[in-house]
Design a protein around this motif. Structure first.
Motif, short mmCIF file in Angstrom:
data_model
loop_
_atom_site.label_atom_id
_atom_site.label_comp_id
_atom_site.label_asym_id
_atom_site.label_seq_id
_atom_site.Cartn_x
_atom_site.Cartn_y
_atom_site.Cartn_z
N LEU A 1 32.68 23.02 31.33
CA LEU A 1 31.72 23.30 32.40
C LEU A 1 30.34 23.57 31.79
CD1 LEU A 1 34.34 23.46 33.95
CD2 LEU A 1 33.59 25.61 34.96
N THR A 2 29.32 22.98 32.41
CA THR A 2 27.94 23.18 31.94
C THR A 2 27.07 23.53 33.14
OG1 THR A 2 28.34 21.42 30.33
CG2 THR A 2 26.06 22.15 30.62
N PRO A 3 26.51 24.75 33.19
CA PRO A 3 25.61 25.06 34.30
C PRO A 3 24.36 24.18 34.25
CG PRO A 3 25.66 26.86 32.69
CD PRO A 3 26.69 25.87 32.27
N LEU A 4 23.87 23.77 35.44
CA LEU A 4 22.71 22.88 35.50
C LEU A 4 21.44 23.60 35.92
CD1 LEU A 4 24.38 19.70 37.02
CD2 LEU A 4 23.74 20.12 34.63
N SER A 5 21.56 24.88 36.22
CA SER A 5 20.37 25.69 36.45
C SER A 5 20.77 27.13 36.19
CB SER A 5 19.84 25.51 37.87
OG SER A 5 20.57 26.33 38.77
N GLU A 6 19.79 28.02 36.23
CA GLU A 6 20.11 29.43 36.02
C GLU A 6 20.47 30.12 37.33
OE1 GLU A 6 17.14 31.36 33.69
OE2 GLU A 6 17.45 29.99 32.00
N GLU A 7 20.41 29.36 38.41
CA GLU A 7 20.66 29.95 39.72
C GLU A 7 22.12 30.37 39.87
OE1 GLU A 7 20.44 28.50 44.32
OE2 GLU A 7 19.23 27.39 42.87
N VAL A 8 22.32 31.55 40.44
CA VAL A 8 23.65 32.11 40.67
C VAL A 8 23.77 32.45 42.15
CG1 VAL A 8 25.08 34.15 40.20
CG2 VAL A 8 23.89 33.00 38.31
N ASP A 9 24.93 32.14 42.73
CA ASP A 9 25.23 32.54 44.12
C ASP A 9 26.35 33.57 44.11
OD1 ASP A 9 23.60 30.67 45.35
OD2 ASP A 9 25.17 29.13 45.34
N GLU A 10 26.34 34.44 45.11
CA GLU A 10 27.49 35.31 45.31
C GLU A 10 28.20 34.92 46.59
OE1 GLU A 10 26.22 39.47 44.95
OE2 GLU A 10 27.18 39.38 42.99
N ALA A 11 29.53 34.86 46.54
CA ALA A 11 30.31 34.58 47.75
C ALA A 11 31.69 35.21 47.57
CB ALA A 11 30.43 33.08 47.99
N TRP A 12 32.40 35.30 48.71
CA TRP A 12 33.72 35.94 48.71
C TRP A 12 34.76 35.00 48.15
CZ3 TRP A 12 34.17 40.99 49.62
CH2 TRP A 12 33.10 41.63 50.26
N GLU A 13 35.60 35.53 47.29
CA GLU A 13 36.71 34.76 46.71
C GLU A 13 38.00 35.54 46.85
OE1 GLU A 13 36.17 33.49 42.63
OE2 GLU A 13 34.17 32.69 43.07
N GLY A 14 39.07 34.79 46.93
CA GLY A 14 40.41 35.33 46.79
C GLY A 14 41.11 34.56 45.70
N CYS A 15 42.34 34.95 45.42
CA CYS A 15 43.11 34.28 44.37
C CYS A 15 44.59 34.47 44.69
CB CYS A 15 42.78 34.88 43.01
SG CYS A 15 43.71 34.17 41.65
N LEU A 16 45.35 33.41 44.52
CA LEU A 16 46.79 33.50 44.81
C LEU A 16 47.49 34.47 43.87
CD1 LEU A 16 47.52 29.73 45.50
CD2 LEU A 16 47.14 31.55 47.18
N SER A 17 46.86 34.79 42.74
CA SER A 17 47.43 35.77 41.81
C SER A 17 46.99 37.20 42.11
CB SER A 17 47.04 35.42 40.36
OG SER A 17 47.65 34.20 39.98
N VAL A 18 46.10 37.33 43.11
CA VAL A 18 45.60 38.65 43.52
C VAL A 18 45.75 38.73 45.05
CG1 VAL A 18 43.65 40.27 43.28
CG2 VAL A 18 43.90 38.40 41.63
N PRO A 19 46.98 38.67 45.54
CA PRO A 19 47.20 38.47 46.98
C PRO A 19 46.66 39.62 47.83
CG PRO A 19 49.29 38.91 45.85
CD PRO A 19 48.25 38.72 44.79
N GLY A 20 46.10 39.21 49.00
CA GLY A 20 45.67 40.18 49.99
C GLY A 20 44.29 40.77 49.78
N LEU A 21 43.60 40.34 48.73
CA LEU A 21 42.31 40.93 48.41
C LEU A 21 41.22 39.86 48.36
CD1 LEU A 21 43.70 43.20 45.57
CD2 LEU A 21 42.65 44.07 47.66
N ARG A 22 39.98 40.31 48.55
CA ARG A 22 38.81 39.45 48.40
C ARG A 22 37.72 40.24 47.70
NH1 ARG A 22 39.00 34.54 51.84
NH2 ARG A 22 41.26 34.30 51.91
N GLY A 23 36.89 39.52 46.97
CA GLY A 23 35.77 40.17 46.31
C GLY A 23 34.56 39.25 46.29
#
Ligand code: NI
Length: 177
Positions: free
Chosen positions: A85-107
């Motif tokens: 993976l190679t970032p193409l700008s320095e811009e960063v976004d924040e958004a909600w994620e979940g994960c099947l290995s971390v069930p029931g939670l979002r961050g």
């Protein structure tokens, strides 16, 4: 065959995955098919081989619509091995994620907004794409699994981490992990 998805706390999720060296084999085809079956059964947007205890640099992702992420745009169904993976700008976004290995939670997780990902598919064909938005986020999340990184360690403000049913009470609990 549907596999058990390992949960956070299992040391196998913290390993650095090995590169895949043989492509287009029956074993690899079976593994990829099992991963798609396992992901679909869990309504996942993506799955990394380490999440089913296979320590290889192999991720799958993509969907047309996903009940766990009802507002997410389509992401093409992709099998990606040995990714870079190679970032193409320095811009960063924040958004909600979940994960099947971390069930029931979002961050709320910061990710590069725009990046190039390169690798090969299960047949050894080269993949090289420039993506942004949710597609870029999913790739970063899945490839983090290959480096033993689960999304909670990337959360900047832990007040933005919690139970899905509390954060998003309008979501159908039967369709969430
Ligand atoms: Ni995950």
């Amino acid at each position: 065959m549907i596999h058990e998805i390992l949960k956070m706390g299992d040391a196998r999720l913290l390993r650095i995955a090995e590169p895949v060296s043989q492509f287009n084999t029956p074993e690899l085809s079976k593994l990829v098919a099992d991963m798609f079956e396992t992901m679909a059964a869990a309504n996942g947007a993506g799955l990394a081989a380490p999440q089913i205890g296979v320590n290889l640099q192999l991720v799958i992702f993509g969907f047309k619509s996903n009940p766990r992420y009802p507002d997410a745009p389509n992401v093409p169904e992709t099998v990606l091995l040995n990714p870079v993976l190679t970032p193409l700008s320095e811009e960063v976004d924040e958004a909600w994620e979940g994960c099947l290995s971390v069930p029931g939670l979002r961050g709320l997780v910061p990710r590069w907004s725009k990046l190039r990902y390169e690798g090969v598919d299960q047949f050894g064909a080269v993949i090289s794409r420039e993506v942004d938005g949710f597609h870029a986020r999913v790739v970063q999340h899945e490839c983090d699994h290959l480096n033993g990184i689960l999304y909670p360690v990337r959360i900047r403000d832990l007040s933005q981490f919690g139970y899905t049913e509390v954060l998003f009470p309008e979501m159908d609990p039967n369709q969430d992990d």
